[in-house]
Design a protein around this motif. Structure first.
Motif, PDB file in Angstrom:
ATOM      1  N   LEU A   1       0.857  -1.170   0.000  1.00  0.00           N
ATOM      2  CA  LEU A   1       0.000   0.000   0.000  1.00  0.00           C
ATOM      3  C   LEU A   1       0.899   1.228   0.000  1.00  0.00           C
ATOM      4  CD1 LEU A   1      -2.551  -1.135   2.739  1.00  0.00           C
ATOM      5  CD2 LEU A   1      -2.598  -1.607   0.281  1.00  0.00           C
ATOM      6  N   GLY A   2       1.119   1.782  -1.145  1.00  0.00           N
ATOM      7  CA  GLY A   2       2.021   2.911  -1.247  1.00  0.00           C
ATOM      8  C   GLY A   2       2.878   2.787  -2.493  1.00  0.00           C
ATOM      9  N   PRO A   3       3.590   3.847  -2.832  1.00  0.00           N
ATOM     10  CA  PRO A   3       4.262   3.901  -4.137  1.00  0.00           C
ATOM     11  C   PRO A   3       5.420   2.927  -4.275  1.00  0.00           C
ATOM     12  CG  PRO A   3       4.856   5.794  -2.792  1.00  0.00           C
ATOM     13  CD  PRO A   3       3.772   5.092  -2.060  1.00  0.00           C
ATOM     14  N   THR A   4       5.456   2.278  -5.426  1.00  0.00           N
ATOM     15  CA  THR A   4       6.627   1.546  -5.901  1.00  0.00           C
ATOM     16  C   THR A   4       6.744   1.853  -7.390  1.00  0.00           C
ATOM     17  OG1 THR A   4       5.299  -0.426  -6.412  1.00  0.00           O
ATOM     18  CG2 THR A   4       6.434  -0.382  -4.275  1.00  0.00           C
ATOM     19  N   SER A   5       7.905   1.614  -7.947  1.00  0.00           N
ATOM     20  CA  SER A   5       8.100   1.765  -9.384  1.00  0.00           C
ATOM     21  C   SER A   5       8.151   0.391 -10.038  1.00  0.00           C
ATOM     22  CB  SER A   5       9.393   2.531  -9.667  1.00  0.00           C
ATOM     23  OG  SER A   5       9.298   3.866  -9.188  1.00  0.00           O
ATOM     24  N   GLU A   6       7.922   0.376 -11.333  1.00  0.00           N
ATOM     25  CA  GLU A   6       7.852  -0.904 -12.042  1.00  0.00           C
ATOM     26  C   GLU A   6       9.157  -1.677 -11.945  1.00  0.00           C
ATOM     27  OE1 GLU A   6       6.225  -0.314 -15.971  1.00  0.00           O
ATOM     28  OE2 GLU A   6       4.371   0.557 -15.189  1.00  0.00           O
ATOM     29  N   TRP A   7      10.305  -0.976 -11.900  1.00  0.00           N
ATOM     30  CA  TRP A   7      11.577  -1.698 -11.772  1.00  0.00           C
ATOM     31  C   TRP A   7      11.750  -2.330 -10.401  1.00  0.00           C
ATOM     32  CZ3 TRP A   7      12.193   3.599 -13.573  1.00  0.00           C
ATOM     33  CH2 TRP A   7      12.218   4.543 -12.541  1.00  0.00           C
ATOM     34  N   ASP A   8      10.970  -1.880  -9.410  1.00  0.00           N
ATOM     35  CA  ASP A   8      11.030  -2.496  -8.085  1.00  0.00           C
ATOM     36  C   ASP A   8      10.408  -3.886  -8.064  1.00  0.00           C
ATOM     37  OD1 ASP A   8      12.148  -0.235  -6.695  1.00  0.00           O
ATOM     38  OD2 ASP A   8      10.177   0.700  -6.707  1.00  0.00           O
ATOM     39  N   THR A   9       9.491  -4.152  -8.982  1.00  0.00           N
ATOM     40  CA  THR A   9       8.647  -5.343  -8.872  1.00  0.00           C
ATOM     41  C   THR A   9       8.779  -6.344 -10.015  1.00  0.00           C
ATOM     42  OG1 THR A   9       6.823  -4.134  -9.948  1.00  0.00           O
ATOM     43  CG2 THR A   9       6.906  -4.082  -7.539  1.00  0.00           C
TER      44      THR A   9
ATOM     45  N   PRO B   1       1.936   6.594 -18.940  1.00  0.00           N
ATOM     46  CA  PRO B   1       3.145   7.422 -18.905  1.00  0.00           C
ATOM     47  C   PRO B   1       3.961   7.263 -17.620  1.00  0.00           C
ATOM     48  CG  PRO B   1       1.317   8.678 -19.797  1.00  0.00           C
ATOM     49  CD  PRO B   1       0.740   7.382 -19.304  1.00  0.00           C
ATOM     50  N   SER B   2       3.303   7.143 -16.477  1.00  0.00           N
ATOM     51  CA  SER B   2       4.019   6.992 -15.213  1.00  0.00           C
ATOM     52  C   SER B   2       4.508   5.558 -15.045  1.00  0.00           C
ATOM     53  CB  SER B   2       3.099   7.347 -14.045  1.00  0.00           C
ATOM     54  OG  SER B   2       3.714   7.018 -12.810  1.00  0.00           O
ATOM     55  N   LEU B   3       5.698   5.415 -14.471  1.00  0.00           N
ATOM     56  CA  LEU B   3       6.235   4.090 -14.159  1.00  0.00           C
ATOM     57  C   LEU B   3       5.955   3.687 -12.711  1.00  0.00           C
ATOM     58  CD1 LEU B   3       9.603   4.359 -16.102  1.00  0.00           C
ATOM     59  CD2 LEU B   3       7.743   2.763 -16.592  1.00  0.00           C
ATOM     60  N   LEU B   4       5.089   4.438 -12.035  1.00  0.00           N
ATOM     61  CA  LEU B   4       4.683   4.073 -10.682  1.00  0.00           C
ATOM     62  C   LEU B   4       3.602   2.997 -10.715  1.00  0.00           C
ATOM     63  CD1 LEU B   4       4.492   7.551  -8.898  1.00  0.00           C
ATOM     64  CD2 LEU B   4       6.280   5.809  -8.676  1.00  0.00           C
ATOM     65  N   ASN B   5       3.699   2.050  -9.804  1.00  0.00           N
ATOM     66  CA  ASN B   5       2.686   1.007  -9.676  1.00  0.00           C
ATOM     67  C   ASN B   5       1.509   1.488  -8.831  1.00  0.00           C
ATOM     68  OD1 ASN B   5       4.072  -1.155 -11.014  1.00  0.00           O
ATOM     69  ND2 ASN B   5       5.351  -1.418  -9.210  1.00  0.00           N
ATOM     70  N   PRO B   6       0.323   0.935  -9.070  1.00  0.00           N
ATOM     71  CA  PRO B   6      -0.771   1.127  -8.121  1.00  0.00           C
ATOM     72  C   PRO B   6      -0.558   0.235  -6.903  1.00  0.00           C
ATOM     73  CG  PRO B   6      -1.440  -0.384  -9.843  1.00  0.00           C
ATOM     74  CD  PRO B   6      -0.057   0.085 -10.208  1.00  0.00           C
ATOM     75  N   ASP B   7      -1.424   0.348  -5.905  1.00  0.00           N
ATOM     76  CA  ASP B   7      -1.405  -0.601  -4.795  1.00  0.00           C
ATOM     77  C   ASP B   7      -1.570  -2.012  -5.345  1.00  0.00           C
ATOM     78  OD1 ASP B   7      -1.254   1.537  -3.041  1.00  0.00           O
ATOM     79  OD2 ASP B   7      -3.380   1.482  -2.521  1.00  0.00           O
ATOM     80  N   PHE B   8      -0.919  -2.977  -4.713  1.00  0.00           N
ATOM     81  CA  PHE B   8      -1.033  -4.360  -5.175  1.00  0.00           C
ATOM     82  C   PHE B   8      -0.809  -5.297  -4.001  1.00  0.00           C
ATOM     83  CE2 PHE B   8       3.473  -3.306  -5.632  1.00  0.00           C
ATOM     84  CZ  PHE B   8       4.097  -4.415  -5.088  1.00  0.00           C
TER      85      PHE B   8
END
Length: 268
Positions: A208-216, A244-251
């Motif tokens: 619950l909170g921001p991560t980027s696609e390269w984190d996951t 456009p954003s590389l931020l993930n939603p909550d997952f």
């Protein structure tokens, strides 16, 4: 060497460079988003990017430590590499060992191959989603990875972020305890949380909170190949390069996708 062995070797070489920095004193700088970066991040980036360009000269690369292409360009990519050279820089700076090297191959907006190197432990997790092969390479050899089935009667083992806790997460964990009864919590850094599920050591990881696609990306491939899943709270699979954003939603991540998570989980 086949692709799996090439990627494992690449993660190991990046990890060796990271450990050389880890053994001494190093400067910590702040990027534009205030996240920390060290020379270890940059050295690992250089090693991985050079290795991937040698392996697959025609595939583009997105790395945390380089400026990503504009979405109008990225949206045309069917396949590309997604890299976090040092995931868990805060853990690296705090010297607790919970940091990883992440390399993922993304195909049609989903991770299909991933390696997660754990330099301190000299371990590398590998997952190939298409073949369903997942394993961990250690100094003692190679071990297959498989997630475990949920046993609600015995409660849940939940992994949570070591460095990114929040009041919202704590409230959600309280709601999980109300829904499932006994919930055992383990706090772990970086993409190691995914790997614990892949090893069958835990059942659930809410982010619950921001991560980027390269984190996951890399860890999602490992977990999926081992039998688990990474899902948004609407039940859809976590996808890549769709906006456009590389931020993930909550997952959330699960080891047992057959369990009716969407029906049982409290609202996020």
């Amino acid at each position: 060497m086949n692709l799996a062995d090439e990627l494992i070797d690449l993660a190991r070489r990046a990890g060796d460079a990271i450990m050389q920095v880890y053994a001494g004193e190093f400067e910590v700088r702040r990027k534009a988003d205030a996240s920390p970066v060290t020379i270890a991040d940059l050295r690992a980036h250089d090693i991985i990017v050079a290795g991937l360009r040698r392996l697959t000269p025609d595939l583009p690369i997105i790395s945390e430590e380089s400026e990503p292409a504009d979405f109008e360009v990225r949206r045309t990519w069917d396949r590309y590499w997604l890299v976090d050279p040092l995931d868990g820089t805060r853990e690296f700076v705090n010297r607790n060992g919970d940091f990883t090297v992440n390399i993922a191959l993304i195909d049609a907006n989903r991770p299909v191959t991933g390696v997660v190197g754990v330099p301190v432990r000299e371990e590398v997790f590998f997952g190939d989603v298409i073949s369903g092969v997942a394993h961990k390479t250690t100094r003692d050899g190679r071990q297959p990875l498989r997630t475990r089935a949920v046993s609600p009667a015995h409660g849940l083992t939940v992994v949570a972020s070591r460095s990114h806790g929040s009041g919202r997460l704590e409230r959600y964990l309280d709601a999980l305890r109300a829904a499932f009864g006994r919930v055992a919590r383990q706090s772990v850094g970086s993409s190691l949380k995914f790997c614990m599920l892949a090893e069958g050591l835990a059942d659930f990881y809410p982010r619950l909170g921001p991560t980027s696609e390269w984190d996951t990306g890399a860890a999602q491939a490992v977990l999926t190949a081992a039998g688990g899943a990474v899902l948004r709270f609407d039940g859809s699979e976590l996808a890549y390069n769709t906006k456009p954003s590389l931020l993930n939603p909550d997952f959330f991540c699960v080891g047992d996708p057959a369990f009716p998570w969407i029906e049982r989980l409290p609202p996020a």
